[in-house]
Motif scaffolding. Structure first.
Motif, short mmCIF file in Angstrom:
data_model
loop_
_atom_site.label_atom_id
_atom_site.label_comp_id
_atom_site.label_asym_id
_atom_site.label_seq_id
_atom_site.Cartn_x
_atom_site.Cartn_y
_atom_site.Cartn_z
N MET A 111 0.73 -1.15 -0.14
CA MET A 111 0.14 -0.10 -0.32
C MET A 111 0.76 1.33 0.14
N TYR A 113 3.92 1.85 -1.38
CA TYR A 113 4.33 1.65 -2.63
C TYR A 113 2.99 2.32 -3.62
N GLY A 114 1.99 1.90 -3.33
CA GLY A 114 0.96 2.23 -4.12
C GLY A 114 0.47 3.69 -3.80
N LYS A 115 0.52 4.35 -2.86
CA LYS A 115 0.23 5.54 -2.31
C LYS A 115 1.28 6.44 -2.97
N THR A 119 3.49 1.84 -8.59
CA THR A 119 2.56 0.55 -8.94
C THR A 119 3.51 -0.76 -9.11
N ALA A 122 4.81 -2.18 -6.33
CA ALA A 122 3.83 -2.80 -5.36
C ALA A 122 3.35 -4.36 -5.87
N VAL A 147 -4.13 -1.35 -4.97
CA VAL A 147 -3.13 -0.37 -5.81
C VAL A 147 -3.29 -0.06 -7.24
#
Length: 394
Positions: A111, A113-115, A119, A122, A147
């Motif tokens: 999460m 990495y996603g925020k 991507t 993640a 993500v």
């Protein structure tokens, strides 16, 4: 001859032992005293390089590892500084430590990495979980799927849903399907979202209230109300009880189509189903009656809300004041505007201008001046340019 001396010695020994036990129970290890300042330093550090160095130096600090906010705040600030190299270094290092064997910790990495907009990192984290000795379940699958929805691309999401579950031995749950349905709806592919719900049913899962509410809301927003209504009926027939959000979605739709009376009927139905309306519900119905040309009914709904113990929030005040002034009901508009600003809530200045103009034309100069005085008390203050139109009225 009997003596109390041994007894006293024994009592003293017990007292000393008890004191030692009590003291030890309050003892804070020296390590914790050394670790605590790291969190304080991280929070106050503004230089990205120093922030990175400080975080890396405390990578095994238990207080830091278990503090979600410290992770999120650090990654967020590094992303804001566009130091994605630092983020990668920090999170990849965390994956080599013992905590990476916990799925909950890996979900956090995914999460983060996603925020940060990373991507690929993640997804790579999800794909390589077995390398850290971490068991992969639907929780980490859902995190990776979530993500993908942050920067949605239909074919990427479809490919992940089609291949990842079988490849990694994951069984999708209702939450998985709801994430997918919400994302596909937000991209505007409503028919594909409906197909996802059908796949959900084929897999043996019953669509829940979140599933139906997401789809109903999407179809209403795209003015495909026939399907939206059909989904509402289907939900009820399946025995899935609508919740507060579902009712608010339906009421918003009715208000948008000028069906204020139908919206009010739903408002009255909610308590019978043991669902309490909220400020959003009341605000929509009040606005619906005003827009439909029934200001008296809007006032009745507002009064009924008060009678049930609800306290209006700033949005309800703004709605009431705006439409009361539009309907030239300046006396009630004045009372509500005064109450609103005394609570440090300030309506739109255009609305205040209409109210001042109406009060002046009615010869209620003192009331107009009182409203203007409250406007001047705003913190932070309105600019001189913003106040100029109001002063010209007086």
């Amino acid at each position: 001859m009997l003596t109390l001396r041994p007894t006293r010695r024994f009592c003293c020994s017990c007292s000393s032992l008890a004191a030692t036990c009590i003291a030890s129970s309050f003892h804070v290890p020296a390590e914790s005293n050394q670790e605590e300042p790291a969190l304080v330093k991280l929070k106050s550090e503004r230089d990205p390089q120093k922030l990175f160095t400080l975080f890396k130096a405390n990578a095994t600090n238990h207080l830091l590892i278990e503090n979600r906010f410290a992770f999120q705040d650090t990654v967020s600030r590094l992303a804001g500084a566009r130091r994605f190299d630092f983020i990668e270094d920090l999170l990849e290092h965390q994956k080599t430590l013992p905590q990476a064997r916990r799925e909950g910790f890996i979900v956090r990495i995914i999460m983060l990495y996603g925020k940060a907009g990373m991507t690929k990192h993640a997804l790579d984290t999800f794909y390589s979980m077995d390398l850290y000795g971490c068991k992969r379940t639907v929780k980490s699958f859902n995190a990776a799927l979530k993500v993908l929805t942050l920067k949605p691309h239909l074919h990427t999401i479809q490919d992940f849903l089609l291949h990842a579950p079988s490849k990694y031995g994951v069984v999708m749950d209702a939450f998985s399907f709801n994430i997918a349905i919400k994302s596909v709806c937000e991209m505007g592919f409503l028919d594909k979202a409906s197909l996802v719900m059908k796949e959900m049913e084929k897999s043996g899962l019953q669509p829940d209230v979140v599933t139906y509410t997401t789809l109903i809301s999407a179809f209403y927003k795209h003015d495909r109300y026939v399907i939206g209504n059909g989904l509402w009926n289907h939900m009820v027939l399946k025995g899935c009880k609508p919740n507060l959000t579902t009712f608010n979605v339906r009421i918003q739709f009715l208000v948008n189509r000028g069906r204020a009376w139908d919206a009010n009927d739903l408002l009255l139905l909610m308590p019978k189903l043991h669902i309490e309306p909220d400020n959003v519900t009341y605000n929509m119905v009040i606005k619906g009656f005003f827009v439909a040309g029934f200001p008296e009914m809007a006032e009745r709904v507002y009064t009924a809300m008060h009678g049930k113990g609800y306290k209006p929030n700033v949005k309800i005040y703004q709605t009431m004041i705006h439409y009361l002034c539009k309907a030239e009901k300046f006396d009630l508009g004045y009372t509500m505007c005064k109450d609103c600003m005394r609570k440090k809530w300030y309506p739109n200045l255009d609305t205040v201008g209409v109210l001042l103009d109406g009060l002046v034309k009615k010869g209620q100069i003192d009331q107009a001046k009182l409203i203007m005085g409250l406007v001047h008390k705003r913190v932070p203050p309105f600019s001189s340019k913003q106040l100029l139109p109001l002063k010209s009225i007086l």
